[in-house]
Design a protein around this motif. Structure first.
Motif, PDB file in Angstrom:
ATOM      1  N   LEU A  30       0.837  -1.190   0.000  1.00 28.22           N
ATOM      2  CA  LEU A  30       0.000   0.000   0.000  1.00 28.22           C
ATOM      3  C   LEU A  30       0.873   1.242   0.000  1.00 28.22           C
ATOM      4  N   PRO A  31       0.621   2.166  -0.918  1.00 30.53           N
ATOM      5  CA  PRO A  31       1.309   3.453  -0.818  1.00 30.53           C
ATOM      6  C   PRO A  31       0.915   4.113   0.500  1.00 30.53           C
ATOM      7  N   ALA A  37      -5.807  13.238   6.984  1.00 31.46           N
ATOM      8  CA  ALA A  37      -6.835  13.212   5.935  1.00 31.46           C
ATOM      9  C   ALA A  37      -7.741  12.000   6.113  1.00 31.46           C
ATOM     10  N   GLY A  38      -7.172  10.895   6.610  1.00 27.59           N
ATOM     11  CA  GLY A  38      -7.967   9.694   6.864  1.00 27.59           C
ATOM     12  C   GLY A  38      -8.992   9.898   7.958  1.00 27.59           C
ATOM     13  N   ARG A  39      -8.622  10.663   8.990  1.00 16.43           N
ATOM     14  CA  ARG A  39      -9.582  10.965  10.046  1.00 16.43           C
ATOM     15  C   ARG A  39     -10.726  11.801   9.487  1.00 16.43           C
ATOM     16  N   ALA A  84      -6.819  -2.648   5.175  1.00 14.32           N
ATOM     17  CA  ALA A  84      -7.291  -2.213   3.857  1.00 14.32           C
ATOM     18  C   ALA A  84      -8.270  -3.228   3.277  1.00 14.32           C
ATOM     19  N   GLU A  85      -7.950  -4.508   3.416  1.00 15.84           N
ATOM     20  CA  GLU A  85      -8.835  -5.560   2.913  1.00 15.84           C
ATOM     21  C   GLU A  85     -10.159  -5.561   3.674  1.00 15.84           C
ATOM     22  N   SER A  86     -10.101  -5.321   4.972  1.00 19.13           N
ATOM     23  CA  SER A  86     -11.322  -5.299   5.777  1.00 19.13           C
ATOM     24  C   SER A  86     -12.262  -4.184   5.350  1.00 19.13           C
ATOM     25  N   ILE A  87     -11.699  -3.085   4.874  1.00 18.23           N
ATOM     26  CA  ILE A  87     -12.518  -1.970   4.402  1.00 18.23           C
ATOM     27  C   ILE A  87     -13.065  -2.267   3.018  1.00 18.23           C
ATOM     28  N   LEU A 122      -6.675   4.739   1.278  1.00 20.89           N
ATOM     29  CA  LEU A 122      -5.318   4.720   1.820  1.00 20.89           C
ATOM     30  C   LEU A 122      -5.206   5.610   3.055  1.00 20.89           C
ATOM     31  N   ASP A 123      -5.864   6.760   3.008  1.00 17.04           N
ATOM     32  CA  ASP A 123      -5.813   7.681   4.141  1.00 17.04           C
ATOM     33  C   ASP A 123      -6.520   7.119   5.370  1.00 17.04           C
TER      34      ASP A 123
END
Length: 131
Positions: A30-31, A37-39, A84-87, A122-123
């Protein structure tokens, strides 16, 4: 700006280009994302409606029935590729002891691929791993 169909295609490409690690399991590179930004994305998508984040100031979860998946240390200590997979594919692996998470054998989380951009994905992963 990336269009939604292109974003979904990029996610599929990333998943299909996983490389085998020394254990023989496929892993996803994952980059790096931006946790701040993710929050913001987590809040904008109202992920808190189902998921409690201990120590954060989001409104309390209000899903009915409640989702027993608080995003605390036991969840966010997973490798970033697993989060990431879970999302992206929440129905892929659901522990049997999580009552209220499944509906017809599938995660109640649903499909976010038409809503979330690759950057947001990603964020959010960066945000969760920063907790």
């Amino acid at each position: 700006m990336t269009s939604r169909p292109l974003a979904v295609s990029l996610i599929c490409l990333a998943l299909s280009s996983s490389v085998a690690c020394s254990t023989g399991e496929a892993r996803l590179y994952l980059p790096e994302g931006d946790a701040a930004a993710g929050r913001v994305a987590f809040e904008a998508m109202q992920c808190y409606a189902c998921h409690e984040v201990p120590g954060e100031t989001f409104p309390p979860p209000h899903a009915t029935p409640p989702v027993p998946v608080p995003l605390g240390p036991e969840v966010v200590q997973k490798p970033a590729d697993e989060l990431a997979e879970s999302i992206l594919a929440p129905s892929h692996e659901i522990p049997d002891d999580l009552e209220g998470v499944q509906r017809d054998g599938r995660s109640r989380m649903g499909d976010w691929s038409e809503v979330m951009t690759v950057r947001e994905w990603l964020d959010i992963v960066a945000y969760l791993t920063s907790l």
